[in-house]
Design an enzyme around this catalytic site. Structure first.
Site, PDB file in Angstrom:
ATOM      1  CD  GLU A  25      16.147 -50.684  37.749  1.00 56.44           C
ATOM      2  OE1 GLU A  25      16.200 -50.157  36.628  1.00 56.44           O
ATOM      3  OE2 GLU A  25      17.159 -50.993  38.410  1.00 56.44           O
ATOM      4  CE  LYS A  86      20.926 -46.202  31.837  1.00 63.13           C
ATOM      5  NZ  LYS A  86      22.303 -46.654  31.556  1.00 63.13           N
ATOM      6  CG  ASP A 138      30.248 -43.387  33.106  1.00 63.74           C
ATOM      7  OD1 ASP A 138      29.281 -43.115  33.841  1.00 63.74           O
ATOM      8  OD2 ASP A 138      30.190 -44.228  32.189  1.00 63.74           O
ATOM      9  CG  ASP A 142      21.604 -45.179  39.760  1.00 70.16           C
ATOM     10  OD1 ASP A 142      20.773 -44.461  39.183  1.00 70.16           O
ATOM     11  OD2 ASP A 142      21.842 -46.366  39.449  1.00 70.16           O
ATOM     12  CE  LYS A 159      25.317 -54.802  36.738  1.00 69.77           C
ATOM     13  NZ  LYS A 159      25.396 -53.482  37.187  1.00 69.77           N
TER      14      LYS A 159
HETATM   15  N1  PSU Z   1      22.852 -52.574  36.968  1.00 68.69           N
HETATM   16  C1  PSU Z   1      22.325 -53.774  36.624  1.00 68.69           C
HETATM   17  N2  PSU Z   1      21.231 -53.810  35.853  1.00 68.69           N
HETATM   18  C2  PSU Z   1      20.633 -52.675  35.417  1.00 68.69           C
HETATM   19  C3  PSU Z   1      21.187 -51.415  35.807  1.00 68.69           C
HETATM   20  C4  PSU Z   1      22.296 -51.411  36.581  1.00 68.69           C
HETATM   21  O1  PSU Z   1      22.840 -54.799  37.010  1.00 68.69           O
HETATM   22  O2  PSU Z   1      19.639 -52.770  34.709  1.00 68.69           O
HETATM   23  C5  PSU Z   1      20.500 -50.158  35.385  1.00 68.69           C
HETATM   24  C6  PSU Z   1      19.753 -49.540  36.586  1.00 68.69           C
HETATM   25  O3  PSU Z   1      18.542 -48.994  36.133  1.00 68.69           O
HETATM   26  C7  PSU Z   1      20.695 -48.439  37.040  1.00 68.69           C
HETATM   27  C8  PSU Z   1      21.259 -47.987  35.719  1.00 68.69           C
HETATM   28  O4  PSU Z   1      20.052 -47.386  37.716  1.00 68.69           O
HETATM   29  O5  PSU Z   1      21.455 -49.193  34.987  1.00 68.69           O
HETATM   30  C9  PSU Z   1      22.551 -47.242  35.866  1.00 68.69           C
HETATM   31  O6  PSU Z   1      22.918 -46.741  34.620  1.00 68.69           O
HETATM   32  P1  PSU Z   1      24.132 -45.701  34.529  1.00 68.69           P
HETATM   33  O7  PSU Z   1      25.339 -46.512  34.890  1.00 68.69           O
HETATM   34  O8  PSU Z   1      24.117 -45.265  33.095  1.00 68.69           O
HETATM   35  O9  PSU Z   1      23.822 -44.595  35.482  1.00 68.69           O
HETATM   36 MN    MN Z   2      27.171 -43.428  33.361  1.00 68.71          MN
END
Ligand code: PSU
Ligand code: MN
Length: 304
Positions: A25, A86, A138, A142, A159
């Site tokens: 990615e 993003k 939220d 994914d 995480k």
């Molecule tokens: N977790 C990480 N590093 C990242 C991401 C997640 O440790 O760079 C990025 C990935 O691209 C993941 C995205 O798909 O953040 C998720 O964002 P959101 O929580 O806004 O869906």
């Molecule tokens: Mn989100």
């Protein structure tokens, strides 16, 4: 009319010859790590995939095309650009139609990998259910993507900035196999264990490849999440990282950080709070995931 895909020659040749390819990615480059470590890591991850006998395909959107495999110049531009979108499932098509520049999250990279015929994708961590989601709603896109797009994603778990029990529940609802690699516990990104048991376990790339191929035979549309623990020498133990996560989360709430900004904000704050140690751990676990993904990709080719 087909999807606007532009392949790096090396990736096209590998796909045509049926050799193993691993998707990577780009949001981790633009929104997940600071410059220049982001660029160095992107290069190192590609080198790791090559060393393991597969071809890396870093995915990003530029000039109205999904690029499957980036040139060195494209990688450099992305690593230093300030205004990169993003992209998740919701905004991928809009960015392409507008000739925008976009980095793909786990969800968008899965979509692009499937379009390109790439079965395996390595990253750091996936998005999940954020703490307080009962109020904010939220939940990363994914999780829904893993339920509908047939790509095996190798990550270091989710995480601990997230609500991990709720993340597991949503993955289960979406029919996503969550498979811990070589242990019973779900890893928690910077830490080898989350304290939660993973629903499934695999000990070899061959088992993971066999399950991937079996899903296809069953006509199941979704992917698999492989949760690969960070190498022991790079781990930040849970007791050490937990208070720092609490601080970063409290700051995010106090500053009204919301939606797409939440994950990048937390990553940047935890980087500062750990004095850069979180970044070193992040780099080590991505490399580790790239190695495992390459072995799974090779097994899928061998078993097909
Ligand atoms: N977790 C990480 N590093 C990242 C991401 C997640 O440790 O760079 C990025 C990935 O691209 C993941 C995205 O798909 O953040 C998720 O964002 P959101 O929580 O806004 O869906
Ligand atoms: Mn989100």
């Amino acid at each position: 009319m087909t999807a606007p895909l532009t392949y790096a020659p090396e990736v096209r040749a590998a796909l045509d010859a049926g050799r193993p390819v691993v998707a990577l990615e780009s949001t981790i480059i633009t929104h997940g790590m600071p410059f220049p470590q982001n660029l160095e890591t992107a290069r190192a991850v590609e080198a790791e995939v090559r060393a393991a006998g597969a071809v890396p395909a870093t995915i990003a959107v530029m000039g109205g095309h999904i690029h499957v495999g980036l040139t060195e110049a494209e990688l450099e531009r992305l690593a230093q650009a300030q205004d990169v979108m993003k992209l998740s499932r919701a905004d991928l098509a809009v960015c392409l139609a507008n000739n925008g520049v976009g980095a793909t999250t786990v969800a968008a990279t899965m979509i692009c990998a499937q379009l390109a015929g790439i079965a395996v994708f390595a990253t750091g961590g996936i998005g999940g259910v954020h703490r307080g989601a009962e109020d904010t709603f939220d939940i990363s896109a994914d999780l829904a993507e893993l339920g509908q797009t047939a790509v095996t994603v190798v990550a270091a778990g989710a995480k601990a900035i997230l609500d991990l029990p709720k993340t597991l529940e949503v993955l289960e609802t979406n029919g996503v196999p969550v498979i811990a690699y070589g242990q019973n516990d779900l890893p928690a990104f910077w830490s080898r264990s989350s304290g939660l048991r993973a629903p499934l376990r695999a000990d070899t790339p061959a088992e993971i490849a066999a399950a991937h191929l079996m899903r296809a035979r069953l006509g199941l549309p979704g992917g698999q999440l492989i949760a690969n623990p960070i190498p022991p020498e790079a781990e930040i133990p849970r007791a050490e990282i937990t208070p720092l996560i609490e601080t970063a989360l409290a700051e995010a709430t106090a500053q009204g950080i919301a939606a797409k900004a939440v994950t990048p904000f937390l990553l940047a704050r935890i980087f500062e709070l750990t004095g850069g140690r979180s970044l070193a751990a992040n780099i080590a676990l991505v490399l580790n995931n790239a190695r495992l993904a390459s072995r799974i990709a090779a097994e899928i080719v061998a078993q097909r």
